[in-house]
Scaffold this motif. Structure first.
Motif, PDB file in Angstrom:
ATOM      1  N   ARG A 194      24.701 -10.751  -3.597  1.00 15.70           N
ATOM      2  CA  ARG A 194      24.744 -11.509  -4.847  1.00 15.70           C
ATOM      3  C   ARG A 194      25.851 -10.991  -5.773  1.00 15.70           C
ATOM      4  O   ARG A 194      26.548 -11.765  -6.419  1.00 15.70           O
ATOM      5  N   GLY A 214      17.435   0.152 -14.311  1.00 17.77           N
ATOM      6  CA  GLY A 214      17.219  -0.431 -12.973  1.00 17.77           C
ATOM      7  C   GLY A 214      18.348  -1.379 -12.627  1.00 17.77           C
ATOM      8  O   GLY A 214      18.131  -2.533 -12.274  1.00 17.77           O
ATOM      9  N   ASP A 227      19.818   3.655 -12.116  1.00 12.91           N
ATOM     10  CA  ASP A 227      18.773   3.172 -11.210  1.00 12.91           C
ATOM     11  C   ASP A 227      18.161   4.397 -10.548  1.00 12.91           C
ATOM     12  O   ASP A 227      18.824   5.411 -10.355  1.00 12.91           O
ATOM     13  N   ILE A 251      17.081  -6.074 -17.317  1.00 13.52           N
ATOM     14  CA  ILE A 251      17.300  -7.382 -16.682  1.00 13.52           C
ATOM     15  C   ILE A 251      16.719  -7.336 -15.278  1.00 13.52           C
ATOM     16  O   ILE A 251      17.109  -6.484 -14.470  1.00 13.52           O
TER      17      ILE A 251
END
Ligand SMILES: C[S@@+](CC[C@H](N)C(=O)[O-])C[C@H]1O[C@@H](n2cnc3c(N)ncnc32)[C@H](O)[C@@H]1O
Length: 437
Positions: free
Chosen positions: A112, A149, A170, A247
């Motif tokens: 992505r 994250g 993260d 998010i």
């Protein structure tokens, strides 16, 4: 700003203390090794299916895909292996139902974020644009922002034109390892295999190359920092971060576990930005707050809601699959209110906000001898509280601070320093145990 780093492994900065670190390495090694075993078991299965089947091509494709991904995961396993202590590994408490197969989302996010495919760019755009649009209407400090994250980091990256410095963190070693490789200008080869939901053979196992183009990399020189840390222990000084972005992250861990961290690290007037579906990846329903409850929680902690709306996005859509999810994301921005400097002067009248319990324990023999006086405050018990109780008895919504001092003296209370009493009351005001009328 960022506290001193504790370790670096294969260019990955890790902000965990020495004690956490040995368990972190052991646990990460365990998870990635299990994932590698899962990939190998798939490979073995497909190898055995390759014989005696008319679908040889299909299994060949899957075989190529899983071998490449296994090579990539093997690099991570080998990187971690030399740092795993036997004691930490033997003492691991890993949930046996942990589905390691689904723990490695890296390849899906790499596809992505860094392959610049039309449907992936569409999801990023429908997520990022509304946030930037709302931010453009708000007055805020733009020295720095932190993305919790962050995965492999593209969403954080796209805010390089809004903030002078971006921190992307993260807890997953592999996510930051992949992101750091890309930030170092390396390419990552991988596959996103689809055994099902495909139209044609060419959709079963497409090869991808993730890369951050040079012109994009140049834009973030010295202003983008990616590192491993846990949201439960963020490595920042208090009040040093202007914006915290959550998010597609808020639903990973119960809010009550990480709220204090973000509240401490956010600067006065700092922004908290949530974007995501509240899908909740944990099992305790008591912590699965509705969007409304989430908003009320922030407001009860002194935040002002600036944005509260829904934005629909495709989620991790892959054009090779004939199935994908749509999220109706809740988009929420709240601003931390600057607490005005709290003062108590001679005319200040105070009241106790909520009833406070106390306990006296003692013995009777030739009179009463109290040996324990406990006050039950919201943040814990306060022992040896006799004098505090005497003061709080006079905090009745009528007495001014000056009158409290006079009455205490009359009752035989020895006051050497009235500032001590003033500071105690200021502290109680800050903790919202008492309020000023
Ligand atoms: C659903 S993914 C979203 C990734 C990213 N925000 C995005 O949208 O591209 C959630 C991420 O949270 C990370 N995570 C889970 N627990 C964490 C923790 N305690 N501290 C920091 N990150 C954590 C996971 O490793 C994962 O990368």
């Amino acid at each position: 700003m960022l506290l001193t780093k504790t370790n670096t492994l294969d260019s990955v900065s890790i902000y965990l203390n020495e004690y956490q670190l040995s368990f972190y390495y052991a646990e990460s090694y365990f998870l990635y090794k299990n994932h590698l075993n899962y990939l190998i078991s798939r490979l073995n299965k497909y190898k055995s299916y390759q014989e005696n089947t008319e679908r040889k091509k299909y299994f060949n494709l899957l075989n190529d895909a899983y071998s490449q991904n296994a090579k990539n995961v093997n690099k991570i396993v080998s990187t971690l292996k030399s740092n795993v202590s036997i004691t930490a590994y033997e003492n691991l408490k890993v949930n046996s139902t942990n589905n390691t197969q689904t723990t490695l989302k890296d390849f899906i996010y790499l596809r992505r974020d860094w392959c610049f495919l039309p449907e992936a760019e569409e999801q990023l755009k429908t997520t990022i644009d509304p946030i930037k649009q709302e931010l453009s209407k708000i007055k805020f400090e733009n020295n720095n922002s932190l993305f919790l994250g962050c995965g492999v980091g593209r969403i954080a990256f796209e805010f390089e034109n809004v903030y002078k410095k971006i921190y992307a963190t993260d807890k997953s070693f592999s996510m930051i390892w992949h992101l750091q490789k890309l930030l170092n200008g390396e390419l990552i080869n991988f596959y996103n295999p689809h055994e099902k939901n495909t139209h044609r053979l060419e959709n079963v196992a497409q090869k991808y190359i993730a890369e951050i183009p040079k012109e994009k990399l140049n834009k973030v020189k010295n202003k983008f920092e990616a590192f491993v840390s846990d949201v439960l222990d963020l490595p920042f000084e208090n009040k040093s971060v202007n914006a915290i972005f959550s998010i597609y992250f808020t639903d990973v861990i119960a809010l009550k576990l990480w709220f204090q961290q973000i509240n401490d690290k956010l600067s006065d007037n700092g922004l908290f930005i949530h974007f995501g579906p509240l899908d909740y990846f944990f099992s305790d329903e008591r912590e699965m707050l509705t969007a409304e409850e989430f908003r009320q929680f922030f407001e009860s902690k002194g935040y002002t809601t600036l944005v509260d709306k829904i934005v629909e996005t495709p989620h991790l859509e892959d054009s090779n699959s004939i199935s994908y999810k749509v999220y109706r994301n809740w988009f929420f921005i709240a601003q931390k209110n600057k607490k005005e400097d709290i003062e108590v002067n001679d005319d200040t009248v105070l009241s106790i906000k909520e009833p406070i319990s106390y306990e006296r324990k003692g013995v009777i023999k030739d009179g009463i001898k109290e040996n324990e006086v406990n006050l039950k405050l919201p943040n814990g018990n306060f022992s040896g509280a006799d004098s505090v109780i005497q003061i709080l008895k006079l905090v009745d919504g009528k007495n001014t601070f000056k009158e409290i001092l006079i009455k205490l003296k009359k009752n035989g209370f020895v006051i050497n320093d009235s500032d001590e009493i003033k500071n105690l009351l200021i502290d109680f005001l800050k903790q919202e145990i008492v309020t000023a009328n």
